[in-house]
Design a protein around this motif. Structure first.
Motif, PDB file in Angstrom:
ATOM      1  N   GLU A  55      -0.106   1.515 -11.917  1.00  0.00           N
ATOM      2  CA  GLU A  55      -1.010   0.423 -11.553  1.00  0.00           C
ATOM      3  C   GLU A  55      -2.346   0.975 -11.074  1.00  0.00           C
ATOM      4  OE1 GLU A  55       1.381  -3.113  -9.473  1.00  0.00           O
ATOM      5  OE2 GLU A  55       1.027  -1.420  -8.160  1.00  0.00           O
ATOM      6  N   ASP A  98       2.773   2.310  -7.501  1.00  0.00           N
ATOM      7  CA  ASP A  98       1.764   1.558  -6.767  1.00  0.00           C
ATOM      8  C   ASP A  98       0.393   2.214  -6.875  1.00  0.00           C
ATOM      9  OD1 ASP A  98       1.315  -0.752  -4.924  1.00  0.00           O
ATOM     10  OD2 ASP A  98       0.462   0.867  -3.713  1.00  0.00           O
ATOM     11  N   ARG A  99      -0.628   1.369  -6.860  1.00  0.00           N
ATOM     12  CA  ARG A  99      -1.968   1.902  -7.082  1.00  0.00           C
ATOM     13  C   ARG A  99      -2.455   2.789  -5.947  1.00  0.00           C
ATOM     14  NH1 ARG A  99      -4.110  -3.547  -6.196  1.00  0.00           N
ATOM     15  NH2 ARG A  99      -5.389  -3.516  -4.331  1.00  0.00           N
ATOM     16  N   ASP A 117       4.935  -2.296  -7.132  1.00  0.00           N
ATOM     17  CA  ASP A 117       4.428  -1.590  -5.943  1.00  0.00           C
ATOM     18  C   ASP A 117       5.422  -0.535  -5.472  1.00  0.00           C
ATOM     19  OD1 ASP A 117       2.441  -3.540  -6.120  1.00  0.00           O
ATOM     20  OD2 ASP A 117       3.405  -4.822  -4.641  1.00  0.00           O
TER      21      ASP A 117
HETATM   22 MG    MG Z   1       0.269  -3.974  -6.273  1.00  0.00          MG
END
Ligand code: MG
Ligand code: C2E
Ligand code: MG
Ligand code: MG
Length: 278
Positions: free
Chosen positions: A238, A204-205, A182
């Motif tokens: 991600e 992080d997404r 993250d």
């Molecule tokens: Mg995450």
């Protein structure tokens, strides 16, 4: 607002929060027994080479099938396990499952590339004095090469205290790699990063979701990738959900990713099928 300070300095809780607390306490009790009752299982989400779209690794993701409440998200129960300390035994169980599975992936597809496995490690686990020894013991028992294991930690671990960093350093000396999960959502300073025992930055997404072809949308992801390049770290993106996001990431120089575009977290059997040559 869920709470406000009382007139005598103590905190008054609103009914909704009292319900939440009671529910959390009940879940905490249930979680103590979840492992022994066989309610926990591990799913595996592929990390793919963004150029070939072939899996090169798997992230182990924990699931809890509660007998009454059904499937409970780790976002909900990991913080509870972290608070009560149950995460210590659950975390070692996940590691054991994941490494046993890694060995099985190798054996089921001996001609394929060597898979790697990522396991999430929570701050509480890193505070256990025996954590390094415990992890090495599980690795030895599973008979896998420590260089095939990645431990994912969040920035919280690193800001926390020196003990966690020392443990990560020791694990790294045994060939285990450390990923900062993250990345960009925590509060550690960038300068700090240059001194951390870290090998991989996981973008992080929330940043991946912003990729939309504009300079603004790309700014954070691009900055993280450049930073990683300068520090000789690898990056993993991600939450890749669209082929446009994947294309932007490739163009920016990120070559590994995971996300629903490729696969959701899967039971081990389904993951194995992905490994068969197509
Ligand atoms: Mg995450
Ligand atoms: P994480 O480590 O950042 O794991 C990635 C999360 O993103 C997973 O959620 C995964 O299912 C989800 N994800 C993957 N691709 C996509 C996508 O394309 N779109 C969206 N919207 N989501 C995607 P999951 O499995 O619910 O896990 C949530 C978090 O719970 C994990 O975040 C991790 O912090 C924690 N967690 C899960 N398993 C464990 C565990 O065994 N130990 C510890 N300490 N934490 C765990
Ligand atoms: Mg993770
Ligand atoms: Mg993550």
């Amino acid at each position: 607002h869920s709470k406000r300070a009382g007139s005598h300095g103590h905190t008054l809780y609103h009914p909704a929060l009292i319900d939440r607390r009671a529910a959390d306490a009940a879940l905490a009790d249930d979680l103590e027994h979840a492992q022994a009752r066989g309610e926990l299982h591990v799913l595996y989400q592929p990390l793919v080479d963004l150029n070939t779209e072939r899996p090169i690794a798997a992230e182990a993701l924990l699931r809890w099938q509660h007998p009454v409440h059904g499937l409970i998200s780790p976002v909900q129960f990991i913080p509870i396990a972290e608070r009560t300390g149950t995460i210590n035994s659950i975390g070692m169980w996940v590691l054991e499952q994941a490494l046993t599975q890694l060995d099985a992936f190798h054996q089921q597809n001996p001609a394929g590339p060597r898979m790697h496995i990522s396991v999430n490690l929570s701050p509480r686990q890193l505070r256990e004095p025996s954590i390094v020894h415990d992890i090495l013991t599980v690795i030895a028992r599973a008979g896998v090469d420590p260089r095939h294991l990645v431990l994912e930690v969040t920035e919280a671990v690193l800001v926390d205290e020196a003990g966690g960093i020392a443990a990560l350093r020791a694990l790294r000396e045994h060939g285990i790699r450390i990923a900062l999960d993250d990345f960009g959502t925590g509060y550690s300073s960038l300068q700090y990063l240059t001194r951390l025992p870290v090998d991989i930055l996981k973008i992080d997404r929330s940043f991946v979701a912003e990729l939309n072809g504009t300079a603004e949308g790309t700014a954070v992801t691009e900055a993280v990738i450049r930073l990683a390049q300068v520090l000789h770290l690898n990056t993993v993106a991600e939450g890749i959900e669209t082929s446009n996001q994947a294309a932007e990431l490739r163009a920016l120089g990120c070559h590994t990713g995971q996300g629903f575009l490729y696969a959701k977290p899967l039971p081990a059997g389904e993951f194995t099928q992905l490994l068969q040559p197509s």
